[in-house]
Scaffold this active site. Structure first.
Site, PDB file in Angstrom:
ATOM      1  N   ASP A 238       2.883   2.723  -4.397  1.00  0.00           N
ATOM      2  CA  ASP A 238       3.005   2.505  -2.781  1.00  0.00           C
ATOM      3  C   ASP A 238       3.289   1.252  -2.809  1.00  0.00           C
ATOM      4  O   ASP A 238       4.312   0.778  -1.862  1.00  0.00           O
ATOM      5  CB  ASP A 238       1.790   2.866  -2.138  1.00  0.00           C
ATOM      6  CG  ASP A 238       2.115   2.693  -0.627  1.00  0.00           C
ATOM      7  OD1 ASP A 238       2.976   3.051  -0.209  1.00  0.00           O
ATOM      8  OD2 ASP A 238       0.893   1.944  -0.218  1.00  0.00           O
TER       9      ASP A 238
ATOM     10  N   HIS B 173      -7.259   3.488   8.900  1.00  0.00           N
ATOM     11  CA  HIS B 173      -5.881   3.128   8.726  1.00  0.00           C
ATOM     12  C   HIS B 173      -5.138   3.598   9.851  1.00  0.00           C
ATOM     13  O   HIS B 173      -5.316   4.390  10.736  1.00  0.00           O
ATOM     14  CB  HIS B 173      -5.013   3.916   7.470  1.00  0.00           C
ATOM     15  CG  HIS B 173      -3.775   3.188   7.101  1.00  0.00           C
ATOM     16  ND1 HIS B 173      -4.287   2.256   5.775  1.00  0.00           N
ATOM     17  CD2 HIS B 173      -2.809   2.999   7.495  1.00  0.00           C
ATOM     18  CE1 HIS B 173      -3.049   1.807   5.640  1.00  0.00           C
ATOM     19  NE2 HIS B 173      -2.100   2.186   6.428  1.00  0.00           N
TER      20      HIS B 173
ATOM     21  N   LYS C 225      -3.359   5.332  -0.553  1.00  0.00           N
ATOM     22  CA  LYS C 225      -4.301   4.137  -0.572  1.00  0.00           C
ATOM     23  C   LYS C 225      -5.677   4.530  -0.315  1.00  0.00           C
ATOM     24  O   LYS C 225      -6.722   4.161  -0.671  1.00  0.00           O
ATOM     25  CB  LYS C 225      -3.990   3.213   0.531  1.00  0.00           C
ATOM     26  CG  LYS C 225      -2.641   2.295   0.286  1.00  0.00           C
ATOM     27  CD  LYS C 225      -2.373   1.407   1.105  1.00  0.00           C
ATOM     28  CE  LYS C 225      -1.375   1.919   2.391  1.00  0.00           C
ATOM     29  NZ  LYS C 225      -0.004   1.697   2.398  1.00  0.00           N
TER      30      LYS C 225
ATOM     31  N   ARG D  66      11.169   0.368   1.359  1.00  0.00           N
ATOM     32  CA  ARG D  66      11.437   1.185   2.459  1.00  0.00           C
ATOM     33  C   ARG D  66      11.638   0.184   3.783  1.00  0.00           C
ATOM     34  O   ARG D  66      12.313   0.725   4.530  1.00  0.00           O
ATOM     35  CB  ARG D  66      10.294   1.975   2.804  1.00  0.00           C
ATOM     36  CG  ARG D  66       9.958   3.151   1.868  1.00  0.00           C
ATOM     37  CD  ARG D  66       8.755   3.828   2.108  1.00  0.00           C
ATOM     38  NE  ARG D  66       8.600   4.240   3.192  1.00  0.00           N
ATOM     39  CZ  ARG D  66       7.290   4.324   3.898  1.00  0.00           C
ATOM     40  NH1 ARG D  66       6.172   4.004   3.190  1.00  0.00           N
ATOM     41  NH2 ARG D  66       7.019   4.891   5.084  1.00  0.00           N
TER      42      ARG D  66
ATOM     43  N   SER E 236       2.104   7.464   1.783  1.00  0.00           N
ATOM     44  CA  SER E 236       1.977   5.925   1.551  1.00  0.00           C
ATOM     45  C   SER E 236       0.533   5.658   1.880  1.00  0.00           C
ATOM     46  O   SER E 236      -0.269   4.923   1.239  1.00  0.00           O
ATOM     47  CB  SER E 236       2.786   5.157   2.315  1.00  0.00           C
ATOM     48  OG  SER E 236       2.348   3.613   2.759  1.00  0.00           O
TER      49      SER E 236
HETATM   50  N1  URA Z   1       1.281   2.285   6.952  1.00  0.00           N
HETATM   51  C1  URA Z   1       1.390   2.661   5.556  1.00  0.00           C
HETATM   52  O1  URA Z   1       0.777   2.061   4.989  1.00  0.00           O
HETATM   53  N2  URA Z   1       2.512   3.342   5.186  1.00  0.00           N
HETATM   54  C2  URA Z   1       3.728   3.688   6.017  1.00  0.00           C
HETATM   55  O2  URA Z   1       4.395   4.141   5.362  1.00  0.00           O
HETATM   56  C3  URA Z   1       3.448   3.212   7.164  1.00  0.00           C
HETATM   57  C4  URA Z   1       2.259   2.595   7.800  1.00  0.00           C
END
Ligand code: URA
Length: 460
Positions: free
Chosen positions: A177, A98, A203, A184, A199
């Site tokens: 999320d 990520h 995931k 957001r 967040s």
């Molecule tokens: N990527 C994400 O999945 N969430 C965030 O809050 C920022 C970047």
């Protein structure tokens, strides 16, 4: 998102009272109970809390920060009610990655097929653009026919048959999320260490891969610009991952200039395809090479740096990384011939921005480049705004390059949008100086998994 409150019954009234009370307590510095956080997120997901009340709660969290217990509770709440992938049916260990996002950051589109082509399955849930940063899901929607969001039950079969899966977040996984992410984006609550950490890690908890690599950006084009705070975000996420039993590695990477030369959805797909065909684009590839290596080592710690690099070079040079991308895209619905011929959305007009004087490129301000691309329709200012997938910016130079007066620095690619504003933003992004500068490294720091991190609560 639910919009202004419609007719509200007792259930909605109770949910609103809870979130209003919680916002006040958080503002006053009270540590919130896990059940309270859980209830607020669940009520919002269920549509019992209007956007403006949830936005106020998120803004208060962004300002006051979260304790370790609150952060763990919010992460759990984001994933609650969602599915969990069963990766035990996949042969061998699975890896996930990520990035916190940036400008011209096509890393996911490159590293996922490269690592999958090395024989390590990759499962990755992707998101949409946030603020001025690009989102992999928006980029993937440039590919005609591609199903960008798979139902949970198709994810593991896709992994076993193809070796990689890239899917948008569905309501089935991390619903909390999913609901708050878009809110957001349009309420100025993206740039918060605890909200980003919860967040992202929620995931990762839903996927629960065997290996995980986090790419946290720092610099003017990053969500968290300051290097020390970005390192704090790394430590927060590594600590949070460990709380959920996930073993993670991380890089702190440079976003003081756009990572790659293409900024915009289809432009970035083309850029990724060029790298997968073997073009090692400076900056972009430098980061991808490190992320690929860490992904391979995350599931095979005995692999040396040299062995990892050799495997990565092989799949890039023999075409198998490119073939992996095409095989995956076709399996998710893309047309093979169209993809191979790069029949992707393309802007009809181009406008060059030229150097006002000779010298060295000493800076390219990434936010201005991202905003310029957004002004042409490549990003969104409201959460449901449609995108122009062909629009964006192509940079012709990087920091450290020598340029002559009148040389093309970059091009605007567009069909519509606020071209005058985009041009002004792009012109203002370039700094030309009369002394040579060295481009910053793509990777500032690598965080090894054995340095068990402290969980640092993000403060205001
Ligand atoms: N990527 C994400 O999945 N969430 C965030 O809050 C920022 C970047």
């Amino acid at each position: 998102m639910s919009g202004p409150a419609p007719a509200r019954g007792p259930r909605e009234a109770a949910a609103s009272a809870r979130v209003i009370g919680s916002t006040g307590r958080k503002r006053a510095g009270t540590v919130l109970e896990a059940e309270e956080i859980d209830g607020i997120v669940a009520d919002y997901v269920a549509g019992h809390v209007p956007d403006y009340q949830m936005a106020a709660w998120l803004a208060t969290v962004a300002c006051r920060g979260l304790s370790t217990a609150e952060l763990v509770a919010l992460t759990r709440a984001y994933a609650a009610g969602g599915g969990q992938l069963d990766l035990s049916r996949v042969d061998g260990p699975v890896v996930d990655k990520h990035s916190t996002g940036g400008v011209g950051d096509t890393t996911t589109l490159i590293v996922v097929p490269v690592v999958a082509a090395c024989g390590v399955p990759v499962a990755k849930m992707t998101g949409r653009a946030l603020g001025f940063t690009g989102g992999t899901l928006d980029k993937l929607e440039s590919i005609a026919g591609l199903r960008t969001t798979l139902p949970v039950e198709e994810i593991v079969p896709m992994l076993t048959s193809v070796g990689m899966v890239l899917t948008g977040q569905s309501a089935d996984l991390t619903p909390g999320d999913g609901a708050t992410y878009a809110l957001r984006d349009v309420t100025g609550t993206v740039e918060s260490i605890p909200l980003i950490a919860a967040s992202i890690i929620s995931k990762k908890v839903a996927v629960r891969a065997d290996g995980l690599v986090l790419d946290v950006k720092t610099g003017a084009g990053a969500l968290i610009q300051d290097r020390a705070r970005a390192a704090e975000l790394v430590r927060t996420m590594l600590g949070l991952a460990a709380e959920f039993g996930l073993s993670a590695r991380a890089v702190l990477s440079d976003m003081s200039q756009p990572l790659g030369p293409a900024v915009g959805n289809a432009l970035e797909i083309r850029q990724a395809l060029a790298v997968l065909r073997g073009e090692r684009i400076p900056g972009l590839w430098d980061l991808c090479a490190v992320v690929c290596r860490l992904m391979l080592q995350s599931v095979d710690p005995a692999l040396t740096d040299e062995q990892a690099r050799a495997r990565i070079d092989r799949v890039l040079d023999d075409g198998s990384a490119y073939e992996m991308f095409v095989r995956w895209a076709v399996a998710q619905g893309a047309d093979a011939a169209a993809l191979e011929a790069e029949r992707l959305p393309s802007a009809g007009r181009r406008l060059p921005v030229t150097a006002p004087e000779s010298g060295w490129v000493t800076g390219i301000e990434p936010r201005s480049v991202g905003q310029a691309s957004l002004m042409l329709g490549a990003g969104r200012l409201t959460y449901d705004a449609p995108l122009d997938h062909g629009a964006g910016v192509l940079l012709r130079h990087r920091v450290g390059d020598r340029v002559g007066k009148g040389d093309v620095l970059a091009e605007l690619c567009y069909d519509s949008g606020d071209v005058a504003r985009a041009r002004a933003l792009l012109e203002s992004a370039f700094r030309i100086g009369d002394t040579a500068v060295v481009a910053p490294p793509a990777v500032h720091e690598v965080f090894a998994p054995d340095a068990r991190p402290a969980l640092v609560p993000g403060a205001a």
